[in-house]
Design a protein around this motif. Structure first.
Motif, PDB file in Angstrom:
ATOM      1  N   GLN A  85       8.242  96.527 -22.753  1.00 31.51           N
ATOM      2  CA  GLN A  85       9.452  97.072 -23.370  1.00 31.51           C
ATOM      3  C   GLN A  85      10.355  95.952 -23.888  1.00 31.51           C
ATOM      4  O   GLN A  85      10.925  96.049 -24.985  1.00 31.51           O
ATOM      5  CB  GLN A  85      10.192  97.932 -22.344  1.00 31.51           C
ATOM      6  CG  GLN A  85      11.313  98.779 -22.910  1.00 31.51           C
ATOM      7  CD  GLN A  85      11.886  99.717 -21.862  1.00 31.51           C
ATOM      8  OE1 GLN A  85      11.705  99.518 -20.670  1.00 31.51           O
ATOM      9  NE2 GLN A  85      12.587 100.741 -22.296  1.00 31.51           N
ATOM     10  N   GLN A  86      10.466  94.878 -23.131  1.00 29.60           N
ATOM     11  CA  GLN A  86      11.272  93.736 -23.562  1.00 29.60           C
ATOM     12  C   GLN A  86      10.681  93.086 -24.808  1.00 29.60           C
ATOM     13  O   GLN A  86      11.425  92.672 -25.706  1.00 29.60           O
ATOM     14  CB  GLN A  86      11.373  92.722 -22.422  1.00 29.60           C
ATOM     15  CG  GLN A  86      12.225  93.188 -21.255  1.00 29.60           C
ATOM     16  CD  GLN A  86      12.137  92.277 -20.042  1.00 29.60           C
ATOM     17  OE1 GLN A  86      11.216  91.458 -19.924  1.00 29.60           O
ATOM     18  NE2 GLN A  86      13.078  92.402 -19.126  1.00 29.60           N
ATOM     19  N   HIS A  87       9.355  92.996 -24.875  1.00 35.15           N
ATOM     20  CA  HIS A  87       8.712  92.418 -26.062  1.00 35.15           C
ATOM     21  C   HIS A  87       8.986  93.276 -27.301  1.00 35.15           C
ATOM     22  O   HIS A  87       9.270  92.751 -28.387  1.00 35.15           O
ATOM     23  CB  HIS A  87       7.201  92.299 -25.850  1.00 35.15           C
ATOM     24  CG  HIS A  87       6.796  91.253 -24.855  1.00 35.15           C
ATOM     25  ND1 HIS A  87       7.599  90.181 -24.538  1.00 35.15           N
ATOM     26  CD2 HIS A  87       5.651  91.111 -24.123  1.00 35.15           C
ATOM     27  CE1 HIS A  87       6.973  89.414 -23.656  1.00 35.15           C
ATOM     28  NE2 HIS A  87       5.809  89.966 -23.386  1.00 35.15           N
ATOM     29  N   VAL A  88       8.888  94.601 -27.151  1.00 33.59           N
ATOM     30  CA  VAL A  88       9.148  95.501 -28.281  1.00 33.59           C
ATOM     31  C   VAL A  88      10.606  95.383 -28.718  1.00 33.59           C
ATOM     32  O   VAL A  88      10.910  95.306 -29.917  1.00 33.59           O
ATOM     33  CB  VAL A  88       8.801  96.956 -27.911  1.00 33.59           C
ATOM     34  CG1 VAL A  88       9.235  97.912 -29.031  1.00 33.59           C
ATOM     35  CG2 VAL A  88       7.304  97.100 -27.651  1.00 33.59           C
TER      36      VAL A  88
ATOM     37  N   LEU B  80       2.202  98.704 -13.088  1.00 31.75           N
ATOM     38  CA  LEU B  80       3.300  99.502 -13.625  1.00 31.75           C
ATOM     39  C   LEU B  80       4.505  98.636 -13.988  1.00 31.75           C
ATOM     40  O   LEU B  80       5.181  98.887 -14.993  1.00 31.75           O
ATOM     41  CB  LEU B  80       3.707 100.579 -12.614  1.00 31.75           C
ATOM     42  CG  LEU B  80       4.873 101.476 -13.039  1.00 31.75           C
ATOM     43  CD1 LEU B  80       4.535 102.257 -14.298  1.00 31.75           C
ATOM     44  CD2 LEU B  80       5.257 102.426 -11.901  1.00 31.75           C
ATOM     45  N   LYS B  81       4.781  97.614 -13.191  1.00 32.94           N
ATOM     46  CA  LYS B  81       5.944  96.766 -13.454  1.00 32.94           C
ATOM     47  C   LYS B  81       5.865  96.079 -14.823  1.00 32.94           C
ATOM     48  O   LYS B  81       6.895  95.680 -15.383  1.00 32.94           O
ATOM     49  CB  LYS B  81       6.085  95.715 -12.364  1.00 32.94           C
ATOM     50  CG  LYS B  81       4.945  94.720 -12.280  1.00 32.94           C
ATOM     51  CD  LYS B  81       5.151  93.711 -11.163  1.00 32.94           C
ATOM     52  CE  LYS B  81       3.996  92.734 -11.045  1.00 32.94           C
ATOM     53  NZ  LYS B  81       3.810  91.914 -12.258  1.00 32.94           N
ATOM     54  N   ASP B  82       4.652  95.953 -15.369  1.00 36.22           N
ATOM     55  CA  ASP B  82       4.488  95.286 -16.659  1.00 36.22           C
ATOM     56  C   ASP B  82       5.048  96.101 -17.812  1.00 36.22           C
ATOM     57  O   ASP B  82       5.214  95.569 -18.919  1.00 36.22           O
ATOM     58  CB  ASP B  82       3.013  94.968 -16.912  1.00 36.22           C
ATOM     59  CG  ASP B  82       2.473  93.902 -15.977  1.00 36.22           C
ATOM     60  OD1 ASP B  82       3.248  93.012 -15.595  1.00 36.22           O
ATOM     61  OD2 ASP B  82       1.275  93.950 -15.627  1.00 36.22           O
ATOM     62  N   ILE B  83       5.332  97.379 -17.576  1.00 33.31           N
ATOM     63  CA  ILE B  83       5.907  98.183 -18.657  1.00 33.31           C
ATOM     64  C   ILE B  83       7.284  97.645 -19.045  1.00 33.31           C
ATOM     65  O   ILE B  83       7.700  97.745 -20.202  1.00 33.31           O
ATOM     66  CB  ILE B  83       5.983  99.675 -18.274  1.00 33.31           C
ATOM     67  CG1 ILE B  83       6.146 100.528 -19.532  1.00 33.31           C
ATOM     68  CG2 ILE B  83       7.093  99.955 -17.272  1.00 33.31           C
ATOM     69  CD1 ILE B  83       5.959 102.019 -19.288  1.00 33.31           C
ATOM     70  N   VAL B  84       7.989  97.045 -18.084  1.00 30.71           N
ATOM     71  CA  VAL B  84       9.301  96.448 -18.378  1.00 30.71           C
ATOM     72  C   VAL B  84       9.128  95.248 -19.303  1.00 30.71           C
ATOM     73  O   VAL B  84       9.875  95.083 -20.281  1.00 30.71           O
ATOM     74  CB  VAL B  84      10.007  96.020 -17.077  1.00 30.71           C
ATOM     75  CG1 VAL B  84      11.317  95.293 -17.382  1.00 30.71           C
ATOM     76  CG2 VAL B  84      10.260  97.230 -16.192  1.00 30.71           C
ATOM     77  N   THR B  85       8.124  94.421 -19.031  1.00 30.37           N
ATOM     78  CA  THR B  85       7.848  93.261 -19.890  1.00 30.37           C
ATOM     79  C   THR B  85       7.471  93.709 -21.291  1.00 30.37           C
ATOM     80  O   THR B  85       7.946  93.157 -22.293  1.00 30.37           O
ATOM     81  CB  THR B  85       6.713  92.413 -19.293  1.00 30.37           C
ATOM     82  OG1 THR B  85       7.076  91.987 -17.989  1.00 30.37           O
ATOM     83  CG2 THR B  85       6.431  91.189 -20.156  1.00 30.37           C
TER      84      THR B  85
ATOM     85  N   GLY C 189       5.710  88.043 -27.940  1.00 28.29           N
ATOM     86  CA  GLY C 189       5.336  87.874 -26.541  1.00 28.29           C
ATOM     87  C   GLY C 189       3.935  88.355 -26.254  1.00 28.29           C
ATOM     88  O   GLY C 189       3.379  89.176 -26.983  1.00 28.29           O
ATOM     89  N   THR C 190       3.357  87.822 -25.185  1.00 26.20           N
ATOM     90  CA  THR C 190       2.021  88.198 -24.719  1.00 26.20           C
ATOM     91  C   THR C 190       2.082  88.400 -23.213  1.00 26.20           C
ATOM     92  O   THR C 190       2.805  87.684 -22.511  1.00 26.20           O
ATOM     93  CB  THR C 190       0.990  87.105 -25.044  1.00 26.20           C
ATOM     94  OG1 THR C 190       0.946  86.911 -26.456  1.00 26.20           O
ATOM     95  CG2 THR C 190      -0.405  87.493 -24.559  1.00 26.20           C
TER      96      THR C 190
END
Length: 204
Positions: A185-188, A178-183, A63-64
């Motif tokens: 985390q999902q990629h990892v 900050l909300k991008d930390i969820v994205t 993901g990117t």
């Protein structure tokens, strides 16, 4: 967890909460000093720097995500196999591209055995706010062996932002909401799932 005083432009960042993964020195082939400095001693970096053997590399971009000021971050699952011995190392790389004058582009290795800790760290720092300190501003960092630093911090307008930094000197830093930390985390997590789905290594 250590609380430190700090200030780092372009944002006011004073109280720093730092959580480091346990650093271990990779055992195996030696590798150049420049690679060692960049990788922080990861098993992936050591393995892919082997000489005198055929190395097979498998990779899948998971993901990117795009961030502030033209920043971009991507996550890729990695598999290195020594064709002679059948030995294998798994992990991921995180690549950050900066926009602007310098347009830096840099990647960090994260070993497979660090991924669970990274996911827990992301969940923890993603829920922090100014209440974590009695001081005016805060910054919370999670670092891996390969010099990947994930930070959440208070900005000058009072909001909380996310930064992803790969490398040290000559590295790259991307800034995100900050909300991008969820994205991220999902990629990892998705990259770990890809690695978990691989068949066992077969020693020769």
């Amino acid at each position: 967890i250590v609380v430190l005083g700090a200030c780092q432009p372009p944002f006011s960042q004073k109280a720093v909460v730092t959580a480091d993964t346990t650093a271990t020195t990779a055992v195996g082939a030696s590798y150049p000093d420049s690679l060692a400095a960049s990788s922080g001693g990861t098993k992936l970096a050591s393995f892919q720097a082997k000489t005198g053997t055929v190395l097979i590399q498998g990779f899948s971009k998971v993901g990117t995500m795009s961030g502030l000021y033209g920043s971009r971050a991507s996550v890729e699952a990695k598999e290195y196999t020594d064709a002679t011995t059948g030995a294998r190392q798994l992990g991921i790389t995180v690549n950050v591209k900066e926009a602007g004058t310098l347009e830096r582009d840099h990647s960090s290795y994260i070993d497979y055995d660090e991924l669970d800790g990274l996911l827990r760290g992301l969940d923890y720092i993603g829920h922090l706010d100014k209440s974590v300190t009695s001081l005016h501003d805060f910054q919370a960092d999670f670092r891996t062996r390969g010099n990947l630093t994930i930070s959440t911090f208070s900005s000058s307008d009072g909001s909380t932002l996310l930064s992803i930094k790969t490398g040290t000197i000559g590295g790259a830093t991307g800034f995100f909401a900050l909300k991008d930390i969820v994205t991220f985390q999902q990629h990892v997590a998705a990259a770990k799932a890809v690695l978990d789905s691989l068949p066992p290594a077969v020693p020769k």
